[in-house]
Write a protein that holds these residues in place. Sequence first.
Motif, PDB file in Angstrom:
ATOM      1  N   GLU A  98     -31.871  21.926 -25.827  1.00 24.99           N
ATOM      2  CA  GLU A  98     -32.975  22.684 -25.230  1.00 24.99           C
ATOM      3  C   GLU A  98     -32.499  23.640 -24.135  1.00 24.99           C
ATOM      4  O   GLU A  98     -33.152  23.794 -23.104  1.00 24.99           O
ATOM      5  CB  GLU A  98     -34.044  21.729 -24.668  1.00 24.99           C
ATOM      6  CG  GLU A  98     -34.708  20.872 -25.717  1.00 24.99           C
ATOM      7  CD  GLU A  98     -35.430  21.671 -26.778  1.00 24.99           C
ATOM      8  OE1 GLU A  98     -36.018  22.721 -26.462  1.00 24.99           O
ATOM      9  OE2 GLU A  98     -35.390  21.252 -27.952  1.00 24.99           O
ATOM     10  N   GLN A 204     -40.231  16.675 -32.659  1.00 24.33           N
ATOM     11  CA  GLN A 204     -40.074  16.696 -31.205  1.00 24.33           C
ATOM     12  C   GLN A 204     -40.382  15.341 -30.568  1.00 24.33           C
ATOM     13  O   GLN A 204     -40.032  15.105 -29.411  1.00 24.33           O
ATOM     14  CB  GLN A 204     -40.986  17.756 -30.587  1.00 24.33           C
ATOM     15  CG  GLN A 204     -42.462  17.408 -30.579  1.00 24.33           C
ATOM     16  CD  GLN A 204     -43.309  18.486 -29.921  1.00 24.33           C
ATOM     17  OE1 GLN A 204     -42.901  19.624 -29.793  1.00 24.33           O
ATOM     18  NE2 GLN A 204     -44.496  18.118 -29.488  1.00 24.33           N
ATOM     19  N   LYS A 210     -34.701  17.841 -35.056  1.00 22.78           N
ATOM     20  CA  LYS A 210     -35.100  19.125 -34.469  1.00 22.78           C
ATOM     21  C   LYS A 210     -33.874  19.986 -34.163  1.00 22.78           C
ATOM     22  O   LYS A 210     -33.903  21.209 -34.354  1.00 22.78           O
ATOM     23  CB  LYS A 210     -35.926  18.907 -33.198  1.00 22.78           C
ATOM     24  CG  LYS A 210     -36.367  20.209 -32.540  1.00 22.78           C
ATOM     25  CD  LYS A 210     -37.182  19.951 -31.288  1.00 22.78           C
ATOM     26  CE  LYS A 210     -37.618  21.267 -30.654  1.00 22.78           C
ATOM     27  NZ  LYS A 210     -36.474  22.029 -30.109  1.00 22.78           N
ATOM     28  N   ARG A 211     -32.794  19.369 -33.682  1.00 25.18           N
ATOM     29  CA  ARG A 211     -31.574  20.121 -33.365  1.00 25.18           C
ATOM     30  C   ARG A 211     -31.016  20.791 -34.621  1.00 25.18           C
ATOM     31  O   ARG A 211     -30.442  21.873 -34.568  1.00 25.18           O
ATOM     32  CB  ARG A 211     -30.501  19.196 -32.798  1.00 25.18           C
ATOM     33  CG  ARG A 211     -30.994  18.044 -31.938  1.00 25.18           C
ATOM     34  CD  ARG A 211     -31.619  18.472 -30.641  1.00 25.18           C
ATOM     35  NE  ARG A 211     -31.798  17.345 -29.726  1.00 25.18           N
ATOM     36  CZ  ARG A 211     -32.168  17.478 -28.463  1.00 25.18           C
ATOM     37  NH1 ARG A 211     -32.411  18.670 -27.959  1.00 25.18           N
ATOM     38  NH2 ARG A 211     -32.295  16.424 -27.684  1.00 25.18           N
ATOM     39  N   THR A 329     -34.693  14.006 -27.274  1.00 20.93           N
ATOM     40  CA  THR A 329     -35.524  15.132 -27.705  1.00 20.93           C
ATOM     41  C   THR A 329     -36.935  15.005 -27.161  1.00 20.93           C
ATOM     42  O   THR A 329     -37.494  15.965 -26.608  1.00 20.93           O
ATOM     43  CB  THR A 329     -35.568  15.217 -29.237  1.00 20.93           C
ATOM     44  OG1 THR A 329     -34.245  15.344 -29.748  1.00 20.93           O
ATOM     45  CG2 THR A 329     -36.380  16.426 -29.683  1.00 20.93           C
TER      46      THR A 329
END
Length: 467
Positions: A98, A204, A210-211, A329
Amino acid sequence: MTGSKLPLLNNATRDLATFAALLQYEDLPRSVIERIKTSLLDSIGCCLYGLTLPWTQRVLAMVDEDGGKPVASLWRTGRRTSISNAVLVNCTAGHAFELDDIHKESILHPGSIAIPTALAFADRAGKVSGREAITAMASGYEVGTRVGNAATMSLFFRGFHPQGTSGAFVSAATAGRALRLDATAMQHALGIVGSQAGGLMAAQEGAMVKRFHAGRAAQSGVYSALLAKQGFTGIVDVLEAPYGGYLSTYSDAPNAARLTDGLGTEWETAKIGYKPHAAVTSIHAALDALTYIMQSNGLHANDIMHVDVGVSAMTHVHCAWPYRAQGVTAAQMNLYYGLAVTAIDGVAFVAQYHEGRLADPRILDFIARIDACIDPQIEALGPAFRHAARVSVMTRGGITLTHEIMNRRGSNENPISPREIEIKFQALTESCLSPRDIAQIIYLCERFDELDDISELLALLAAPRLH
């Protein structure tokens, strides 16, 4: 019948493809060149830190097992693989914590996709100038953000992750320009990648995947450009098709005009912002507003009885769900965790999102003192202010203190300096680069547009990391 409907915007895919294929360095305003250079350093820092993290290491292990023609480096490993596998790893790393750059309207982080993709093709090609690499990156930034703009926030509200969906167009345009596809082949590359776009926002709330959305989007874009070069065809009206097209499928309220509004004169790339916090962009204004109140009044976490936070509907849906310690996350995406750790530590950077902090009783106790709601005044300002926040703190002495931030620090409207990006880069890479290499990468990024050959930078990225 669906076939009788008119396109959302005539020839939009063709026009974007033509723009990307014909773009020349000389067409780029100085503001775009400087923004790309800043993003280059910022994105490399995000990638190099991200490569040290366990989720990226798992992707790397899969790629090592898979193999691939050794033409592009897996950064800081001393190993090489295919371009498609290299971007899968390096772009996953860029979105791994992030920290990557952000384009507000499109909800995209193009740097973690465009920059490793352009550099992978340069790695394979050999001698490539900084100007040529910048042009490929700008093609991806401009096309991808425009696709995201046109999809509107509706794409997000439907549950899709923009990085994995609209982000695929970033890579396709970057790769297509790096391959010097003509306009027709570029149109097919976009038409191919539209069928590969994907990514779900439920990731999320507790998953590594998500990465991976950035890496998979980049890999899809590379495949699409390479296939188009071979004469493989895609949906030529993929963006504007009234049935089964990208916008008509992924968005309930597309704004197709945003695909080409001001194309070549108004540069979306110049609107890129950066992250001072290791958290989802939507909560940065709230974190800074709380910090301002606490620092201005000499407050510590124990001095605070209650915090009320007003945000946009987008931020509320995205970040104001009940916090549970279910992974890094989830913590980085959560408004309550970010505010609590900021109150306690005074900062929300890498150390604050360590696994060992996620269930810290002090953090959980402070979270219980926070309420968040949709602020009607912020919501009335529209999408341009979706990152705004109004924070009110009630102290144990019964005093209420309020501060609002309309444009988050690091945004295009409230920018941070190139020097702050350098400091961020140093902080992220001190564990994996020598001080000499840190200084040299900063130097090469500053002068990237002057380099006739970017091989020195590529070599620094390719070398095995320090242990």
